[in-house]
Design a protein around this motif. Sequence first.
Motif, PDB file in Angstrom:
ATOM      1  N   ALA A  30      -2.696 -15.955  13.657  1.00  0.00           N
ATOM      2  CA  ALA A  30      -4.037 -15.402  13.855  1.00  0.00           C
ATOM      3  C   ALA A  30      -4.735 -15.163  12.514  1.00  0.00           C
ATOM      4  N   LEU A  31      -4.009 -14.646  11.538  1.00  0.00           N
ATOM      5  CA  LEU A  31      -4.609 -14.369  10.232  1.00  0.00           C
ATOM      6  C   LEU A  31      -4.957 -15.656   9.486  1.00  0.00           C
ATOM      7  N   ARG A  32      -4.092 -16.659   9.602  1.00  0.00           N
ATOM      8  CA  ARG A  32      -4.387 -17.961   8.970  1.00  0.00           C
ATOM      9  C   ARG A  32      -5.636 -18.580   9.617  1.00  0.00           C
ATOM     10  N   ALA A  33      -5.716 -18.485  10.953  1.00  0.00           N
ATOM     11  CA  ALA A  33      -6.880 -19.028  11.663  1.00  0.00           C
ATOM     12  C   ALA A  33      -8.165 -18.299  11.266  1.00  0.00           C
ATOM     13  N   ALA A  34      -8.049 -17.024  10.876  1.00  0.00           N
ATOM     14  CA  ALA A  34      -9.216 -16.247  10.461  1.00  0.00           C
ATOM     15  C   ALA A  34      -9.627 -16.561   9.025  1.00  0.00           C
ATOM     16  N   GLY A  35      -8.794 -17.352   8.324  1.00  0.00           N
ATOM     17  CA  GLY A  35      -9.152 -17.764   6.967  1.00  0.00           C
ATOM     18  C   GLY A  35      -8.421 -17.056   5.855  1.00  0.00           C
ATOM     19  N   CYS A  36      -7.361 -16.336   6.173  1.00  0.00           N
ATOM     20  CA  CYS A  36      -6.595 -15.636   5.137  1.00  0.00           C
ATOM     21  C   CYS A  36      -5.706 -16.627   4.393  1.00  0.00           C
ATOM     22  N   ALA A  37      -5.917 -16.724   3.100  1.00  0.00           N
ATOM     23  CA  ALA A  37      -5.109 -17.624   2.281  1.00  0.00           C
ATOM     24  C   ALA A  37      -3.816 -16.938   1.842  1.00  0.00           C
ATOM     25  N   ARG A  38      -3.892 -15.619   1.590  1.00  0.00           N
ATOM     26  CA  ARG A  38      -2.706 -14.866   1.177  1.00  0.00           C
ATOM     27  C   ARG A  38      -2.343 -13.856   2.245  1.00  0.00           C
ATOM     28  N   LEU A  39      -1.037 -13.718   2.478  1.00  0.00           N
ATOM     29  CA  LEU A  39      -0.534 -12.762   3.457  1.00  0.00           C
ATOM     30  C   LEU A  39       0.526 -11.887   2.806  1.00  0.00           C
ATOM     31  N   PHE A  40       0.534 -10.627   3.182  1.00  0.00           N
ATOM     32  CA  PHE A  40       1.555  -9.685   2.757  1.00  0.00           C
ATOM     33  C   PHE A  40       2.248  -9.204   4.024  1.00  0.00           C
ATOM     34  N   THR A  41       3.587  -9.247   4.037  1.00  0.00           N
ATOM     35  CA  THR A  41       4.339  -8.930   5.248  1.00  0.00           C
ATOM     36  C   THR A  41       5.345  -7.818   4.997  1.00  0.00           C
ATOM     37  N   ASP A  42       5.313  -6.818   5.858  1.00  0.00           N
ATOM     38  CA  ASP A  42       6.316  -5.749   5.861  1.00  0.00           C
ATOM     39  C   ASP A  42       7.102  -5.833   7.149  1.00  0.00           C
ATOM     40  N   LYS A  43       8.423  -5.670   7.027  1.00  0.00           N
ATOM     41  CA  LYS A  43       9.274  -5.541   8.208  1.00  0.00           C
ATOM     42  C   LYS A  43       9.799  -4.118   8.182  1.00  0.00           C
ATOM     43  N   ALA A  44       8.996  -3.229   8.730  1.00  0.00           N
ATOM     44  CA  ALA A  44       9.323  -1.811   8.674  1.00  0.00           C
ATOM     45  C   ALA A  44       8.577  -1.076   9.770  1.00  0.00           C
ATOM     46  N   SER A  45       9.118   0.063  10.139  1.00  0.00           N
ATOM     47  CA  SER A  45       8.468   0.913  11.124  1.00  0.00           C
ATOM     48  C   SER A  45       7.126   1.378  10.580  1.00  0.00           C
ATOM     49  N   GLY A  46       6.152   1.496  11.447  1.00  0.00           N
ATOM     50  CA  GLY A  46       4.848   2.001  11.048  1.00  0.00           C
ATOM     51  C   GLY A  46       4.894   3.465  10.650  1.00  0.00           C
ATOM     52  N   LYS A  47       5.970   4.166  11.008  1.00  0.00           N
ATOM     53  CA  LYS A  47       6.089   5.582  10.678  1.00  0.00           C
ATOM     54  C   LYS A  47       6.497   5.804   9.229  1.00  0.00           C
ATOM     55  N   LEU A  48       7.026   4.753   8.582  1.00  0.00           N
ATOM     56  CA  LEU A  48       7.445   4.890   7.191  1.00  0.00           C
ATOM     57  C   LEU A  48       6.219   5.086   6.308  1.00  0.00           C
ATOM     58  N   GLU A  49       6.336   6.022   5.375  1.00  0.00           N
ATOM     59  CA  GLU A  49       5.213   6.291   4.488  1.00  0.00           C
ATOM     60  C   GLU A  49       5.019   5.172   3.481  1.00  0.00           C
ATOM     61  N   ARG A  50       6.093   4.651   2.941  1.00  0.00           N
ATOM     62  CA  ARG A  50       6.000   3.604   1.936  1.00  0.00           C
ATOM     63  C   ARG A  50       6.330   2.261   2.552  1.00  0.00           C
ATOM     64  N   ARG A  51       5.410   1.337   2.353  1.00  0.00           N
ATOM     65  CA  ARG A  51       5.626  -0.041   2.790  1.00  0.00           C
ATOM     66  C   ARG A  51       5.326  -0.927   1.584  1.00  0.00           C
ATOM     67  N   PRO A  52       6.349  -1.573   1.031  1.00  0.00           N
ATOM     68  CA  PRO A  52       6.195  -2.309  -0.228  1.00  0.00           C
ATOM     69  C   PRO A  52       5.110  -3.381  -0.201  1.00  0.00           C
ATOM     70  N   ALA A  53       5.023  -4.161   0.868  1.00  0.00           N
ATOM     71  CA  ALA A  53       4.023  -5.228   0.911  1.00  0.00           C
ATOM     72  C   ALA A  53       2.608  -4.645   0.974  1.00  0.00           C
ATOM     73  N   LEU A  54       2.427  -3.564   1.725  1.00  0.00           N
ATOM     74  CA  LEU A  54       1.109  -2.931   1.795  1.00  0.00           C
ATOM     75  C   LEU A  54       0.734  -2.364   0.431  1.00  0.00           C
ATOM     76  N   ASP A  55       1.686  -1.735  -0.241  1.00  0.00           N
ATOM     77  CA  ASP A  55       1.411  -1.195  -1.575  1.00  0.00           C
ATOM     78  C   ASP A  55       1.024  -2.321  -2.532  1.00  0.00           C
ATOM     79  N   ALA A  56       1.735  -3.447  -2.467  1.00  0.00           N
ATOM     80  CA  ALA A  56       1.414  -4.598  -3.332  1.00  0.00           C
ATOM     81  C   ALA A  56       0.027  -5.140  -3.018  1.00  0.00           C
ATOM     82  N   LEU A  57      -0.299  -5.232  -1.738  1.00  0.00           N
ATOM     83  CA  LEU A  57      -1.621  -5.708  -1.331  1.00  0.00           C
ATOM     84  C   LEU A  57      -2.707  -4.801  -1.900  1.00  0.00           C
ATOM     85  N   LEU A  58      -2.542  -3.496  -1.751  1.00  0.00           N
ATOM     86  CA  LEU A  58      -3.553  -2.545  -2.201  1.00  0.00           C
ATOM     87  C   LEU A  58      -3.756  -2.602  -3.715  1.00  0.00           C
TER      88      LEU A  58
END
Length: 192
Positions: A30-58
């Motif tokens: 879905a994200l590729r179809a929307a035109g996203c060239a770069r993707l950051f992926t976390d495999k973690a519970s949404g309850k975790l405060e720290r998510r490495p891929a989200l931090d890198a994206l930000l």
Amino acid sequence: MSNANPVDHALIGYVRVSTLEQHEALQVDALRAAGCARLFTDKASGKLERRPALDALLEQLRPGDSVVVWRLDRLGRSLRHLIDTVQTLEHQGVAFRSLTESIDTTTPGGKLIFHVFGALAEFERDLIRERTMAGLTAARARGRTGGRPTVWTPEKLRVARQLLDSQEHDIAAIARVVGVSRASVYRALRRT
């Protein structure tokens, strides 16, 4: 490093799956179809405060970029966290899009939806605070106070005072004899 012109605005996708058994293919497609060239992926519970891929994206965002997610719950741990994250993006000059909910903060309608979400989250926080204060007031009216029960009996306090007055024992020794922490001894003796 990308060869893209620095004035180009990037669509950057964020993918999160909660468990190792879940697959990110649906979100990635879905994200590729929307035109996203770069993707950051976390495999973690949404309850975790720290998510490495989200931090890198930000950390890599530039003004004019857009963060795109498949669904709102992929980005935020809670409504409050989602709103705080989107407000942080807004302060950085970064837009936000959610594909499933068709929210795009570059549009007036998208901004309106997020302001409504923010107002609802604040209202919910105020209600929780109000209920908590009412509960504490009702408990106090019935003679109950919050916190842990004291470990200090009148006998323990008397022994601690005698040991201190004898000037033969330091606070650590008094704490061991009475069976409490040193900080507790200091607090109890300061009160008396």
